[in-house]
Design a protein around this motif. Structure first.
Motif, PDB file in Angstrom:
ATOM      1  N   ARG A  75       0.907  -0.997  -0.020  1.00  0.00           N
ATOM      2  CA  ARG A  75       0.060   0.026  -0.089  1.00  0.00           C
ATOM      3  C   ARG A  75       1.014   1.174  -0.020  1.00  0.00           C
ATOM      4  NH1 ARG A  75      -3.921   2.338  -2.168  1.00  0.00           N
ATOM      5  NH2 ARG A  75      -4.686   3.921  -0.874  1.00  0.00           N
ATOM      6  N   LEU A  76       1.850   1.338   0.830  1.00  0.00           N
ATOM      7  CA  LEU A  76       2.814   2.375   1.040  1.00  0.00           C
ATOM      8  C   LEU A  76       3.505   2.686  -0.401  1.00  0.00           C
ATOM      9  CD1 LEU A  76       4.265   1.775   4.447  1.00  0.00           C
ATOM     10  CD2 LEU A  76       2.607   3.708   3.731  1.00  0.00           C
ATOM     11  N   ASN A  77       3.914   1.617  -1.070  1.00  0.00           N
ATOM     12  CA  ASN A  77       4.569   1.600  -2.506  1.00  0.00           C
ATOM     13  C   ASN A  77       3.749   2.087  -3.429  1.00  0.00           C
ATOM     14  OD1 ASN A  77       7.256   1.028  -1.659  1.00  0.00           O
ATOM     15  ND2 ASN A  77       6.734  -1.299  -1.998  1.00  0.00           N
ATOM     16  N   PHE A 131       2.463   9.559  -6.270  1.00  0.00           N
ATOM     17  CA  PHE A 131       3.153  10.751  -6.341  1.00  0.00           C
ATOM     18  C   PHE A 131       4.223  10.981  -7.505  1.00  0.00           C
ATOM     19  CE2 PHE A 131       1.470  13.135  -2.706  1.00  0.00           C
ATOM     20  CZ  PHE A 131       1.322  12.246  -1.510  1.00  0.00           C
ATOM     21  N   ARG A 132       4.725   9.820  -7.654  1.00  0.00           N
ATOM     22  CA  ARG A 132       5.941   9.788  -8.729  1.00  0.00           C
ATOM     23  C   ARG A 132       5.471   9.894 -10.304  1.00  0.00           C
ATOM     24  NH1 ARG A 132      10.752   8.209  -7.986  1.00  0.00           N
ATOM     25  NH2 ARG A 132      11.782   7.459  -6.041  1.00  0.00           N
ATOM     26  N   ILE A 133       4.162   9.497 -10.467  1.00  0.00           N
ATOM     27  CA  ILE A 133       3.447   9.446 -11.674  1.00  0.00           C
ATOM     28  C   ILE A 133       2.760  10.915 -12.051  1.00  0.00           C
ATOM     29  CG2 ILE A 133       1.424   8.734 -13.059  1.00  0.00           C
ATOM     30  CD1 ILE A 133       1.787   6.002 -11.874  1.00  0.00           C
ATOM     31  N   SER A 134       2.173  11.627 -10.893  1.00  0.00           N
ATOM     32  CA  SER A 134       1.861  12.667 -11.106  1.00  0.00           C
ATOM     33  C   SER A 134       2.995  14.031 -10.996  1.00  0.00           C
ATOM     34  CB  SER A 134       0.923  13.270  -9.809  1.00  0.00           C
ATOM     35  OG  SER A 134       1.643  13.176  -8.776  1.00  0.00           O
ATOM     36  N   ASP A 135       4.282  13.554 -10.688  1.00  0.00           N
ATOM     37  CA  ASP A 135       5.680  14.183 -10.781  1.00  0.00           C
ATOM     38  C   ASP A 135       5.445  15.346  -9.628  1.00  0.00           C
ATOM     39  OD1 ASP A 135       7.353  16.366 -13.074  1.00  0.00           O
ATOM     40  OD2 ASP A 135       7.941  14.763 -11.726  1.00  0.00           O
ATOM     41  N   GLU A 182       5.625  12.978   5.582  1.00  0.00           N
ATOM     42  CA  GLU A 182       4.523  13.265   6.118  1.00  0.00           C
ATOM     43  C   GLU A 182       3.163  12.942   4.914  1.00  0.00           C
ATOM     44  OE1 GLU A 182       3.866  14.691   9.221  1.00  0.00           O
ATOM     45  OE2 GLU A 182       1.589  14.638   8.757  1.00  0.00           O
ATOM     46  N   ASP A 183       3.496  13.322   3.712  1.00  0.00           N
ATOM     47  CA  ASP A 183       2.593  13.299   2.579  1.00  0.00           C
ATOM     48  C   ASP A 183       2.405  11.683   2.512  1.00  0.00           C
ATOM     49  OD1 ASP A 183       4.340  15.648   0.696  1.00  0.00           O
ATOM     50  OD2 ASP A 183       2.556  15.910   1.839  1.00  0.00           O
ATOM     51  N   ILE A 184       3.254  10.718   2.463  1.00  0.00           N
ATOM     52  CA  ILE A 184       2.974   9.459   2.704  1.00  0.00           C
ATOM     53  C   ILE A 184       2.180   8.980   3.738  1.00  0.00           C
ATOM     54  CG2 ILE A 184       3.936   7.147   2.633  1.00  0.00           C
ATOM     55  CD1 ILE A 184       4.509   8.458   0.008  1.00  0.00           C
ATOM     56  N   LEU A 185       2.400   9.445   4.747  1.00  0.00           N
ATOM     57  CA  LEU A 185       1.581   8.982   5.954  1.00  0.00           C
ATOM     58  C   LEU A 185       0.174   9.299   5.996  1.00  0.00           C
ATOM     59  CD1 LEU A 185       1.303   8.126   8.766  1.00  0.00           C
ATOM     60  CD2 LEU A 185       2.311  10.297   9.791  1.00  0.00           C
ATOM     61  N   SER A 186       0.143  10.593   5.480  1.00  0.00           N
ATOM     62  CA  SER A 186      -1.610  11.273   5.139  1.00  0.00           C
ATOM     63  C   SER A 186      -2.302  10.706   4.383  1.00  0.00           C
ATOM     64  CB  SER A 186      -1.220  12.712   5.104  1.00  0.00           C
ATOM     65  OG  SER A 186      -2.447  13.453   4.880  1.00  0.00           O
ATOM     66  N   LYS A 187      -1.580  10.284   3.243  1.00  0.00           N
ATOM     67  CA  LYS A 187      -2.331   9.389   2.187  1.00  0.00           C
ATOM     68  C   LYS A 187      -2.841   8.192   2.657  1.00  0.00           C
ATOM     69  CE  LYS A 187      -2.991  11.881  -1.586  1.00  0.00           C
ATOM     70  NZ  LYS A 187      -4.125  11.952  -2.287  1.00  0.00           N
ATOM     71  N   TYR A 188      -1.783   7.525   3.636  1.00  0.00           N
ATOM     72  CA  TYR A 188      -1.967   6.065   3.945  1.00  0.00           C
ATOM     73  C   TYR A 188      -3.187   6.306   5.108  1.00  0.00           C
ATOM     74  CZ  TYR A 188      -1.325   1.751   6.619  1.00  0.00           C
ATOM     75  OH  TYR A 188      -1.135   0.692   7.149  1.00  0.00           O
ATOM     76  N   THR A 247      -8.548   0.042   3.381  1.00  0.00           N
ATOM     77  CA  THR A 247      -7.276  -0.881   3.029  1.00  0.00           C
ATOM     78  C   THR A 247      -6.039  -0.790   4.097  1.00  0.00           C
ATOM     79  OG1 THR A 247      -6.584   1.003   1.822  1.00  0.00           O
ATOM     80  CG2 THR A 247      -7.881  -0.424   0.514  1.00  0.00           C
ATOM     81  N   GLY A 248      -6.463   0.073   5.149  1.00  0.00           N
ATOM     82  CA  GLY A 248      -5.390   0.247   6.013  1.00  0.00           C
ATOM     83  C   GLY A 248      -5.334  -0.877   7.194  1.00  0.00           C
TER      84      GLY A 248
END
Length: 443
Positions: A93-95, A101-105, A111-117, A124-125
């Protein structure tokens, strides 16, 4: 752009009362770190620090390394597999979030990863994976739900097997100090439960144990179809079934029973008539029990079988017609006797008729054979009538396909369990196909 680093570790500084440490997930990007509580835990003895995953240890290893004397702290292989599977779900899920984020450049931080998770956590968490209502429910509690849901459509006797299973599981839980939940009842627990039944339930033989394990598998399949998250490794457990002896009357025994002098004993006369009718029609007791005069349609019987709710039709023959004619003055086609009483009385009738061939019955307790020899009349029951019909019909020349149509069997696998072709028939068929032989003389 810096890449996400994911690491799992245990918090040995936060051991719970059972000696288990919570497992944390550390996410790092460019020196920034965030901790995610997975709500999973394991004993430190079951943690592989270098590979960042849980590791199975045998009971001997575990108690030696951990120094623990608490059986509840021990984790089975199914527990280890469950923990590692959930950790992999978190990693995936984290990957996936990072890939977004990478695809949207877009630039992103830990902190962003944690927030989305955390946004995805309800569906799904970790909390949704680890502790939804279905996962934490014990199998024994669900058995009550299953019985309640099915009591209107299932026979009381068939649901009784589930009540027995519940009692055995409760006893196993008390003995092992392990709660049997849907997420941990995998291959290893099945093996533990089977060994427990063999070693500690002395009244159960392998046939009864196989029935209990089969019932448990059926229950898990039902729960899975209704949305329960289940350790799927239980499907790899193979139930070993013993081939049972098929008890039927031979042609000679059937004729002897019909002609036996029962000295006017009413219960014996009625039991014999009902049993002969079952032998002549292949009818199960459950269908005899629902048999009404309106089911007689000219020269056939037509009804919907109680088992499987299948339509069934069989032509009447001289034996079945003679029994019906004997009781033509009754409102019911036949006298009514309960299943236990019919089986009891027919044993008495067969004893009077001299049906007393010695039969060896072999049952297994684990790998140990238990051998007993009985006179045949003790082994006859109401269901022997249906098996006798199938056997005698084949011996008298009917084809397998025809007999299966008469008896209502849809698969040959189930049909063959009803057939016990006699030794005399086997010899006569060999002579018919290959020719008669002279008995070899010795000496």
């Amino acid at each position: 752009m810096a890449k996400l680093t994911i690491r799992f570790e245990i918090r040995t500084d936060k051991l719970n009362q059972g000696g288990k440490a919570p497992i944390s997930c550390m996410v790092s990007i460019s020196q920034q770190r965030k901790r995610i509580a997975t709500e999973l835990s394991t004993h430190p003895a079951n943690w592989d620090k270098s590979n960042q995953k849980a590791i199975y240890r045998s009971k001997k290893e575990f108690f030696k390394i951990s120094g623990s004397n608490m059986p509840s702290a021990f984790l089975m292989e199914s527990d280890i597999d469950r923990i590692n599977g959930l950790l992999e779900k978190i990693r995936s899920r984290l990957n996936f979030i990072e890939d977004g984020f990478r695809i949207s450049d877009k630039p992103y931080t830990a902190e962003d990863i944690l927030s989305k998770y955390q946004e995805s956590q309800p569906s799904t968490g970790t909390k949704a994976i680890e502790k939804p209502k279905y996962v934490i429910q014990t199998v024994t509690n669900f058995i009550d739900t299953y019985i309640e849901r099915n009591k209107a459509s299932r026979a009381k006797r068939s649901l009784g097997v589930y009540s027995q299973l519940k009692k055995h599981l409760e006893d196993f839980e008390a003995w092992s100090n392990i709660k049997v939940t849907f997420d941990r009842i995998g291959l290893s627990l099945f093996e533990e439960f089977q060994n427990y039944l063999i070693e500690h339930k002395t009244s159960l033989n392998n046939i009864t144990i196989a029935k209990q394990l089969s019932t448990l598998k059926t229950l898990l399949g039902y729960a899975r179809k209704h949305g329960f998250e289940i350790n799927q490794s239980y499907r790899d457990f193979t139930i070993k079934r013993q081939k049972l002896e098929v008890i039927t009357l031979s042609e000679g025994e059937y004729r002897t029973l019909k002609a036996a002098d029962l000295k006017g004993v009413s219960r014996h006369e009625k039991a014999r008539d009902i049993f002969i009718f079952l032998c002549a029609t292949s009818m199960r007791f459950s269908d005899y029990d629902q048999f009404k005069r309106e089911h007689i349609k000219g020269s056939t019987i037509q009804l919907t079988m109680k088992k499987g709710s299948k339509p069934w039709e069989i032509p009447l023959n001289p034996d079945s017609l003679s029994i019906l004619d004997k009781y033509r003055e009754l409102a019911e086609p036949l006298p009514k006797i309960s299943n236990p009483k019919l089986s009891k009385y027919i044993k008495e009738v067969c004893q009077v008729a001299g049906i007393d061939e010695s039969i060896e019955i072999v049952r297994y307790k684990g790998a140990e054979p238990i051998r007993n020899v009985y006179p045949k009349h003790q082994l006859v029951s109401a269901h022997t009538g249906r098996k006798t019909f199938c056997t005698l019909s084949l011996e008298r020349g009917a084809s397998v396909e025809t007999v299966m149509k008469w008896s209502g069997h849809e698969s040959y696998a189930s049909f063959k369990r009803y057939v016990n072709l006699s030794r005399v028939h086997s010899i006569s068929e060999m002579e018919r196909v290959w020719g008669k032989t002279e008995i070899m003389k010795t000496g």
